[in-house]
Scaffold this motif. Structure first.
Motif, PDB file in Angstrom:
ATOM      1  N   ALA A 228       0.822  -1.208   0.000  1.00  0.00           N
ATOM      2  CA  ALA A 228       0.000   0.000   0.000  1.00  0.00           C
ATOM      3  C   ALA A 228       0.859   1.264   0.000  1.00  0.00           C
ATOM      4  CB  ALA A 228      -0.907   0.002   1.222  1.00  0.00           C
ATOM      5  N   VAL A 229       2.102   1.162   0.481  1.00  0.00           N
ATOM      6  CA  VAL A 229       2.912   2.363   0.672  1.00  0.00           C
ATOM      7  C   VAL A 229       3.258   3.064  -0.637  1.00  0.00           C
ATOM      8  CG1 VAL A 229       5.095   3.261   1.564  1.00  0.00           C
ATOM      9  CG2 VAL A 229       3.758   1.649   2.915  1.00  0.00           C
ATOM     10  N   GLY A 232       0.196   4.607  -2.112  1.00  0.00           N
ATOM     11  CA  GLY A 232      -0.193   5.825  -1.417  1.00  0.00           C
ATOM     12  C   GLY A 232       0.658   7.000  -1.844  1.00  0.00           C
ATOM     13  N   VAL A 236      -0.976  10.195  -3.981  1.00  0.00           N
ATOM     14  CA  VAL A 236      -0.982  11.555  -3.441  1.00  0.00           C
ATOM     15  C   VAL A 236      -0.280  12.504  -4.396  1.00  0.00           C
ATOM     16  CG1 VAL A 236      -0.112  12.996  -1.585  1.00  0.00           C
ATOM     17  CG2 VAL A 236      -1.165  10.805  -1.060  1.00  0.00           C
TER      18      VAL A 236
ATOM     19  N   ILE D 143       7.052   8.912   5.816  1.00  0.00           N
ATOM     20  CA  ILE D 143       6.466   7.605   5.493  1.00  0.00           C
ATOM     21  C   ILE D 143       6.178   6.837   6.771  1.00  0.00           C
ATOM     22  CG2 ILE D 143       6.906   5.379   4.387  1.00  0.00           C
ATOM     23  CD1 ILE D 143       8.564   6.853   2.300  1.00  0.00           C
ATOM     24  N   MET D 147       2.689   5.447   8.250  1.00  0.00           N
ATOM     25  CA  MET D 147       2.538   4.027   8.558  1.00  0.00           C
ATOM     26  C   MET D 147       2.032   3.865   9.987  1.00  0.00           C
ATOM     27  SD  MET D 147       3.255   2.046   6.020  1.00  0.00           S
ATOM     28  CE  MET D 147       3.780   0.418   6.616  1.00  0.00           C
ATOM     29  N   VAL D 234      -3.711   3.526   3.811  1.00  0.00           N
ATOM     30  CA  VAL D 234      -2.426   4.222   3.778  1.00  0.00           C
ATOM     31  C   VAL D 234      -2.494   5.471   2.909  1.00  0.00           C
ATOM     32  CG1 VAL D 234      -0.019   4.029   3.044  1.00  0.00           C
ATOM     33  CG2 VAL D 234      -1.076   2.166   4.292  1.00  0.00           C
ATOM     34  N   MET D 238      -1.482   9.039   4.164  1.00  0.00           N
ATOM     35  CA  MET D 238      -0.354   9.741   3.552  1.00  0.00           C
ATOM     36  C   MET D 238      -0.787  11.083   3.020  1.00  0.00           C
ATOM     37  SD  MET D 238       2.150   7.233   1.654  1.00  0.00           S
ATOM     38  CE  MET D 238       3.211   6.252   2.712  1.00  0.00           C
TER      39      MET D 238
END
Lengths: 274, 274, 274, 274
Positions: A228-229, A232, A236, D143, D147, D234, D238
């Motif tokens: 997911a990081v 994300g 964005v 980040i 998280m 996430v 974010m």
């Protein structure tokens, strides 16, 4: 008109043909280039198939040399035509143009290297740009811009994933290594951890002990969650990039508010005309 | 009432039965169609299973011909009933209706083609639309709209992934090709690169040399990271599409225009207070 | 105090013990329940492992029967304690409580069914709720709410993926079926298409012909791109749900603008005190 | 200057060398540390490769002991140099520093444990931090913060996925267990369910019955759809975190407060115009 001026004119003409696509000659040149690139790519792929190469190898080789020589001439012409040759040679497209011919010559010494000719596929990018597919290029640039803006964050994230893979790979090696000959070394186990955490999952290496399977399950769930990081991050960033494009940074002359829709005629905050 | 008028009335009745579902007859027709489509789909699947086909092949074949003839009659009736037959025939649903019967006839010449009858599954879409599952259709349209709006960006992205796969596939071919007979040619290696970069990872082809594994790891991490790009594109687009839907709740009391932001206090078209 | 009142008091006490966790007795009851559920889950898993079952089968079986009888008594007590037993029995938790004991009794007739006892894992949800892990439950509810809000869109999307898998599966069957015995029927090929489009990629079935590999590559790239759709749907929905939670719908008393941060003391649009 | 002061000065000097990188000596120390960590990591990996260990095992072992002793000395110096040793020892970096030397000593008793030395990879994090790659650290922190903010939601989601895997794993065990010896027990089937729902898909275990394949398809589609949930969580988080960063560009001219929305015209804390 002296000879220097003549030469300059000649150079200018060459430049408009090779580097631009506004004139008829320029367009024809680019189309011919496109055809040659596609032929040469098909050629390299065909040469790599053993059954085809056994039968048509010598003919394919001849065609490859013809195309390489044509590309070499084109490369020299580009150097001659351009005003600052060094800048062209060291530019991205200049490098690609050189890399597109070098492997054939090097293959006289190292035969395998000639498969690196697929780098020619990158030459297609120039064609796309030249043929004024501007709409597509603009979209592509927006994506590239969003990627660039998030490149550092993505890089840090990948470094983190790599560190994690090293630690988890070693852990699985300790757990599985003695009973499962697929986990024969730590580098091998790190490779497996990367295959697992990215959810690729070849299955060429997989745990067989209960403990190994539990660790593997944790890695999978972890990979599932941290996937997911990057999403994300990029989402964005894209949201910003695309919004900038859409909203014409139109400010209200009365209250100076931003954020109006492109079709707005009155300020949505104070009601005065935009 | 002359015969031409009679014919027109007859056509109109046929149209309401076949193309609409407001009347009792129309609804019954659509339900019957739904049943026949599902039966014919089950049929095609059963015919493809060797053990079933060996035993019930001739009977299944008979049923298939009956359904195909019924669908053919329906197709002809649709052409007769509709006012502008050419427009219907060249429309998306007209094409699907034709493709839903053609394979059976063609299978007289090429037997395998009759499995293409699964295209009949697309006929279900019409049924869904006709049976006034409007809520679902509206949601579906919102998704399709968001997909269309981001189609070009996604297309560019996929083209980029393909270019990348070609270059990386060739690279792995050079690295692995000589020792790993699974990487037997560049097209094969490109196939592997696509399998890897999309995180599918069949495992039918996988690198065995350390260098190949390092390149593979890089491709996986790359695929993991750039998977974020289409998601970002679609998310941003959907955010817009769904917001537009939400915006349609507030109308301007002066000019009745829709599409105001939730925080707008003045109509952006006429400037009067909301 | 007559006997009816006595009974009512007794029922009330039972209710507070079984259904609530405010009193000491209630808390102890829930903790005991938690322990029994975990033991019974471990039990079912152990019974399914042949080597363990061969050795400890009879003892494990005895423990299972003891727990099942305890759970049955608990189920009856719940029916007695609750005011409207029918509503409890037909509720989600009532169904789970029943399904948590039924398989053992049914296993007297169909032995395999007793593995369905893992449904007991769902009983843990009640425990979590009862033990006032309210913070977690609130977060969980926010997720569930966002999922529900996007359930219809996700459902339509999955139906679309399924239709696509049917068509693509049949296509690959026509292309690969005759030479690759793994693609032995259309249902089998549809299964493969689902495995591929969801990027799971077991590799138990994989194409071997060049045409099959090209179709497979297209499916993979397609799956890679449309994976973005559910993510986009859920992200947009979550963004709404979480925003609603965060922003206390605080309106400016002067200009009635919404969207102020929780820590804002003055309206960001007109500057008047909130 | 008495001896206590001398000692304090000496300690201070030691501290600036070991813990900081502002001075020349401090920078050199950190670079030396970086080199030693990388060497020791390469060492551990090489030792795990049987063919390398057979040949160079004793030499590699010697180098490992030298590095471990150096790291032990460094660890002791850190304890001496720091003002509050207990706080350092119980801190994250203190733990990592200890774990980076312990395995070698423990390997005198349990030889396999020495592969846990890869934990040294975590020491790299300190180096990154010390070498003032502050830009990267700031991004990394953003980040990590996002998280952390979504950790509880992600945790709940993973718990839900795990519950689901238990139920689905048991279901497939009941369906497939008797005919497919790969689904030999419920824990094994749960492992398979996790492999499938996370879209990893090794293929070491895969269903062979039609019923098993249908259940597997449902799990895959489910996994495909709910993969969207952590991404949504996430992304939303974010979006907030990065927005906060962006917001820090505009300060109130009256109260100097940060954190205003891009469209704010009045300070939300003191109400004066921005």
């Amino acid at each position: 008109m002296n000879s220097q001026q003549e030469q300059r004119n000649w150079k200018k003409k060459l430049f408009t043909i090779i580097f631009e696509a506004d004139t008829r000659a320029g367009k024809n040149f680019d189309l011919a280039l496109l055809v040659f690139i596609l032929i040469s790519l098909a050629l390299v792929m065909l040469q790599s198939i053993p059954s085809v190469n056994d039968r048509y190898g010598p003919s394919l080789n001849k065609v490859e040399w013809i195309i390489t020589i044509l590309f070499s001439i084109e490369y020299l012409l580009r150097i001659i035509a351009v005003r600052r040759p060094v800048k062209y040679i060291t530019s991205f497209y200049g490098m690609v143009d050189l890399l597109a011919i070098l492997p054939t010559y090097i293959s006289l010494i190292f035969p395998a290297s000639h498969f690196l000719l697929v780098i020619r596929v990158l030459r297609l990018m120039r064609i796309f740009r030249i043929l004024k597919l501007s709409q597509f290029v603009r979209e592509g640039n927006a994506i590239v811009q969003a990627m660039k803006a998030s490149a550092r964050r993505i890089g840090i994230f990948l470094a983190f994933v790599l560190l994690l893979s090293v630690v988890l790979g070693a852990l699985v090696y300790v757990v599985e290594g003695r009973v499962n000959d697929k986990f024969s070394s730590i580098p091998q186990s790190i490779y497996w951890a990367i295959v697992t955490i990215t959810t690729v999952g070849y299955g060429d290496i997989s745990p067989i002990t209960p403990a190994g399977k539990i660790v593997a399950s944790l890695i999978m769930l972890l990979g599932y969650a941290i996937l997911a990081v990057p999403t994300g991050i990029v989402t964005v960033e894209m949201s910003k990039t695309f919004k900038k494009e859409d909203k014409h940074s139109q400010a209200c002359p009365n209250c100076a508010a931003y954020g109006h829709d492109p079709d707005a005629r009155f300020c949505k905050y104070c009601g005065s005309e935009l």
